[in-house]
Scaffold this motif. Structure first.
Motif, PDB file in Angstrom:
ATOM      1  N   ASN A   1       0.809  -1.216   0.000  1.00  0.00           N
ATOM      2  CA  ASN A   1       0.000   0.000   0.000  1.00  0.00           C
ATOM      3  C   ASN A   1       0.845   1.271   0.000  1.00  0.00           C
ATOM      4  O   ASN A   1       0.297   2.371  -0.082  1.00  0.00           O
ATOM      5  N   ARG A   2       2.170   1.094   0.081  1.00  0.00           N
ATOM      6  CA  ARG A   2       3.075   2.253  -0.006  1.00  0.00           C
ATOM      7  C   ARG A   2       3.939   2.199  -1.263  1.00  0.00           C
ATOM      8  O   ARG A   2       4.321   3.232  -1.794  1.00  0.00           O
ATOM      9  N   ARG A   3       4.247   0.979  -1.710  1.00  0.00           N
ATOM     10  CA  ARG A   3       4.946   0.794  -2.991  1.00  0.00           C
ATOM     11  C   ARG A   3       4.160  -0.254  -3.773  1.00  0.00           C
ATOM     12  O   ARG A   3       4.349  -1.455  -3.610  1.00  0.00           O
ATOM     13  N   TYR A   4       3.263   0.232  -4.596  1.00  0.00           N
ATOM     14  CA  TYR A   4       2.256  -0.618  -5.215  1.00  0.00           C
ATOM     15  C   TYR A   4       2.827  -1.654  -6.180  1.00  0.00           C
ATOM     16  O   TYR A   4       2.172  -2.658  -6.479  1.00  0.00           O
ATOM     17  N   CYS A   5       4.040  -1.420  -6.675  1.00  0.00           N
ATOM     18  CA  CYS A   5       4.569  -2.274  -7.739  1.00  0.00           C
ATOM     19  C   CYS A   5       5.307  -3.507  -7.224  1.00  0.00           C
ATOM     20  O   CYS A   5       5.818  -4.296  -8.020  1.00  0.00           O
ATOM     21  N   ILE A   6       5.377  -3.724  -5.910  1.00  0.00           N
ATOM     22  CA  ILE A   6       6.156  -4.861  -5.426  1.00  0.00           C
ATOM     23  C   ILE A   6       5.468  -6.179  -5.772  1.00  0.00           C
ATOM     24  O   ILE A   6       4.243  -6.272  -5.823  1.00  0.00           O
ATOM     25  N   SER A   7       6.312  -7.218  -6.012  1.00  0.00           N
ATOM     26  CA  SER A   7       5.780  -8.541  -6.340  1.00  0.00           C
ATOM     27  C   SER A   7       6.861  -9.584  -6.087  1.00  0.00           C
ATOM     28  O   SER A   7       7.523 -10.044  -7.015  1.00  0.00           O
ATOM     29  N   PRO A   8       7.059  -9.971  -4.812  1.00  0.00           N
ATOM     30  CA  PRO A   8       8.063 -11.001  -4.506  1.00  0.00           C
ATOM     31  C   PRO A   8       7.768 -12.287  -5.265  1.00  0.00           C
ATOM     32  O   PRO A   8       6.604 -12.664  -5.430  1.00  0.00           O
ATOM     33  N   ASN A   9       8.835 -12.960  -5.746  1.00  0.00           N
ATOM     34  CA  ASN A   9       8.596 -14.199  -6.492  1.00  0.00           C
ATOM     35  C   ASN A   9       8.003 -15.276  -5.579  1.00  0.00           C
ATOM     36  O   ASN A   9       7.953 -15.128  -4.358  1.00  0.00           O
ATOM     37  N   GLY A  10       7.540 -16.352  -6.181  1.00  0.00           N
ATOM     38  CA  GLY A  10       6.818 -17.380  -5.433  1.00  0.00           C
ATOM     39  C   GLY A  10       7.619 -17.980  -4.293  1.00  0.00           C
ATOM     40  O   GLY A  10       7.085 -18.251  -3.215  1.00  0.00           O
ATOM     41  N   GLY A  11       8.906 -18.216  -4.525  1.00  0.00           N
ATOM     42  CA  GLY A  11       9.754 -18.776  -3.480  1.00  0.00           C
ATOM     43  C   GLY A  11       9.913 -17.824  -2.312  1.00  0.00           C
ATOM     44  O   GLY A  11       9.895 -18.241  -1.144  1.00  0.00           O
ATOM     45  N   PHE A  12      10.063 -16.529  -2.614  1.00  0.00           N
ATOM     46  CA  PHE A  12      10.184 -15.532  -1.553  1.00  0.00           C
ATOM     47  C   PHE A  12       8.891 -15.426  -0.755  1.00  0.00           C
ATOM     48  O   PHE A  12       8.904 -15.289   0.465  1.00  0.00           O
ATOM     49  N   LEU A  13       7.767 -15.494  -1.459  1.00  0.00           N
ATOM     50  CA  LEU A  13       6.473 -15.392  -0.785  1.00  0.00           C
ATOM     51  C   LEU A  13       6.277 -16.568   0.171  1.00  0.00           C
ATOM     52  O   LEU A  13       5.758 -16.400   1.287  1.00  0.00           O
ATOM     53  N   THR A  14       6.703 -17.753  -0.244  1.00  0.00           N
ATOM     54  CA  THR A  14       6.617 -18.930   0.626  1.00  0.00           C
ATOM     55  C   THR A  14       7.442 -18.721   1.888  1.00  0.00           C
ATOM     56  O   THR A  14       7.011 -19.039   3.006  1.00  0.00           O
ATOM     57  N   GLN A  15       8.647 -18.144   1.733  1.00  0.00           N
ATOM     58  CA  GLN A  15       9.510 -17.910   2.894  1.00  0.00           C
ATOM     59  C   GLN A  15       8.948 -16.812   3.803  1.00  0.00           C
ATOM     60  O   GLN A  15       9.107 -16.862   5.026  1.00  0.00           O
ATOM     61  N   ILE A  16       8.307 -15.819   3.209  1.00  0.00           N
ATOM     62  CA  ILE A  16       7.658 -14.777   4.008  1.00  0.00           C
ATOM     63  C   ILE A  16       6.583 -15.414   4.901  1.00  0.00           C
ATOM     64  O   ILE A  16       6.467 -15.097   6.087  1.00  0.00           O
ATOM     65  N   LYS A  17       5.805 -16.330   4.334  1.00  0.00           N
ATOM     66  CA  LYS A  17       4.779 -17.033   5.106  1.00  0.00           C
ATOM     67  C   LYS A  17       5.430 -17.858   6.224  1.00  0.00           C
ATOM     68  O   LYS A  17       4.949 -17.870   7.356  1.00  0.00           O
ATOM     69  N   GLU A  18       6.524 -18.544   5.901  1.00  0.00           N
ATOM     70  CA  GLU A  18       7.205 -19.370   6.888  1.00  0.00           C
ATOM     71  C   GLU A  18       7.784 -18.517   8.013  1.00  0.00           C
ATOM     72  O   GLU A  18       7.816 -18.940   9.171  1.00  0.00           O
ATOM     73  N   TYR A  19       8.228 -17.325   7.662  1.00  0.00           N
ATOM     74  CA  TYR A  19       8.880 -16.494   8.673  1.00  0.00           C
ATOM     75  C   TYR A  19       7.901 -16.045   9.757  1.00  0.00           C
ATOM     76  O   TYR A  19       8.311 -15.784  10.887  1.00  0.00           O
ATOM     77  N   GLU A  20       6.615 -15.965   9.427  1.00  0.00           N
ATOM     78  CA  GLU A  20       5.625 -15.604  10.444  1.00  0.00           C
ATOM     79  C   GLU A  20       5.683 -16.589  11.611  1.00  0.00           C
ATOM     80  O   GLU A  20       5.687 -16.180  12.783  1.00  0.00           O
ATOM     81  N   SER A  21       5.746 -17.882  11.314  1.00  0.00           N
ATOM     82  CA  SER A  21       5.823 -18.890  12.378  1.00  0.00           C
ATOM     83  C   SER A  21       7.136 -18.791  13.139  1.00  0.00           C
ATOM     84  O   SER A  21       7.172 -18.970  14.359  1.00  0.00           O
ATOM     85  N   ILE A  22       8.219 -18.466  12.434  1.00  0.00           N
ATOM     86  CA  ILE A  22       9.540 -18.405  13.061  1.00  0.00           C
ATOM     87  C   ILE A  22       9.607 -17.262  14.067  1.00  0.00           C
ATOM     88  O   ILE A  22      10.028 -17.438  15.215  1.00  0.00           O
ATOM     89  N   TYR A  23       9.183 -16.066  13.652  1.00  0.00           N
ATOM     90  CA  TYR A  23       9.314 -14.939  14.572  1.00  0.00           C
ATOM     91  C   TYR A  23       8.320 -15.064  15.735  1.00  0.00           C
ATOM     92  O   TYR A  23       8.617 -14.660  16.864  1.00  0.00           O
ATOM     93  N   LYS A  24       7.143 -15.649  15.476  1.00  0.00           N
ATOM     94  CA  LYS A  24       6.172 -15.823  16.563  1.00  0.00           C
ATOM     95  C   LYS A  24       6.663 -16.846  17.582  1.00  0.00           C
ATOM     96  O   LYS A  24       6.413 -16.700  18.785  1.00  0.00           O
ATOM     97  N   ALA A  25       7.361 -17.865  17.123  1.00  0.00           N
ATOM     98  CA  ALA A  25       7.944 -18.832  18.049  1.00  0.00           C
ATOM     99  C   ALA A  25       8.993 -18.160  18.927  1.00  0.00           C
ATOM    100  O   ALA A  25       9.072 -18.418  20.132  1.00  0.00           O
ATOM    101  N   GLY A  26       9.786 -17.277  18.331  1.00  0.00           N
ATOM    102  CA  GLY A  26      10.779 -16.532  19.101  1.00  0.00           C
ATOM    103  C   GLY A  26      10.133 -15.647  20.146  1.00  0.00           C
ATOM    104  O   GLY A  26      10.623 -15.546  21.282  1.00  0.00           O
ATOM    105  N   LEU A  27       9.019 -15.009  19.789  1.00  0.00           N
ATOM    106  CA  LEU A  27       8.298 -14.170  20.744  1.00  0.00           C
ATOM    107  C   LEU A  27       7.749 -14.998  21.901  1.00  0.00           C
ATOM    108  O   LEU A  27       7.779 -14.568  23.053  1.00  0.00           O
ATOM    109  N   ALA A  28       7.238 -16.180  21.577  1.00  0.00           N
ATOM    110  CA  ALA A  28       6.674 -17.039  22.624  1.00  0.00           C
ATOM    111  C   ALA A  28       7.749 -17.431  23.633  1.00  0.00           C
ATOM    112  O   ALA A  28       7.502 -17.470  24.839  1.00  0.00           O
TER     113      ALA A  28
END
Length: 235
Positions: free
Chosen positions: A159-186
């Motif tokens: 919503n600030r840089r409308y043209c971004i489009s991470p490739n499929g592999g990067f998007l998968t890792q972005i999803k995976e990172y949510e679990s990683i950082y939340k585990a660290g917070l826990a």
């Protein structure tokens, strides 16, 4: 004038409505030419393409102090630090392919951005086009900074840089990172006292196991001795 740097949203006590507004962004009208410029993602974090790193005047006007240069090694002749005497640089050689591991490289990038913020500075993160590679790092940073879901973090950056489009592999890792950082917070939130009690209990359990094992060995030796004496008497 930009707002002050905000701490993670869980520590701010902001409402759900305020969080939605944060993700929605300023709602600026987007034009094709804007992809050649950098955009403010957070008060201390900007995202853009190679062109955004070439203008000393623009960088200084934005208050940039740190520049994270992310490039494929084949682009090193063009995507490189240009004003090393003016800014603090970090250069990461990263392939823009679906097989590239970003999660392994992210902690160094995050620390560089955080270091700039601690110095009341501002960091520009850029790659060649500012479309896939550098946005993937920025989305992961925003996700952890505000403790968002991967989808909300992606929308905040988009919503600030409308043209971004991470490739499929990067998007998968972005999803995976949510679990990683939340585990660290826990782990961080797990009360220190409980960790001490758990450690003590484990130590006591280990000691009990050792005692039981020694008793078992002692009983086995006694049985073996009795059997040997009985055999001797029968001989």
């Amino acid at each position: 004038m930009s707002a002050a740097i905000l701490p993670p949203q869980s520590q701010m006590g902001i409402s759900e409505e305020q969080l939605r507004e944060l993700i929605q962004g300023p709602g600026d009208e987007w034009s094709y030419d804007m992809r050649r410029r950098c955009q403010e993602i957070l008060p201390h974090l900007f995202l853009g393409p190679l062109q955004a790193s070439k203008s000393l005047e623009t960088l200084q006007a934005l208050g940039i102090t740190h520049i994270l240069c992310i490039r494929d090694v084949k682009e090193a002749f063009a995507v490189r630090p240009r004003f090393p005497e003016k800014f603090q640089y970090m250069t990461l050689n990263v392939e823009d392919t679906e097989e590239q591991n970003l999660i392994r490289m992210f902690p160094d990038a995050k620390e560089f951005i955080d270091s700039g913020a601690r110095q009341n500075g501002r960091t520009l993160v850029h790659c060649n086009g500012g479309i896939s590679l550098s946005p993937a790092f920025v989305v992961m940073y925003v996700m952890q900074h505000y403790q968002l879901s991967w989808e909300d973090a992606l929308h905040l950056v988009q919503n600030r840089r409308y043209c971004i489009s991470p490739n499929g592999g990067f998007l998968t890792q972005i999803k995976e990172y949510e679990s990683i950082y939340k585990a660290g917070l826990a782990i961080q939130k797990f009360p220190q006292q409980q960790r001490i009690v758990s450690t003590r209990r484990k130590r006591e359990d280990d000691e009990d196991d050792d005692v039981e094992s020694r008793n078992h060995d002692r009983k086995r030796l006694l049985v073996e001795c009795d059997e040997e004496e009985e055999d001797a008497m029968q001989s």
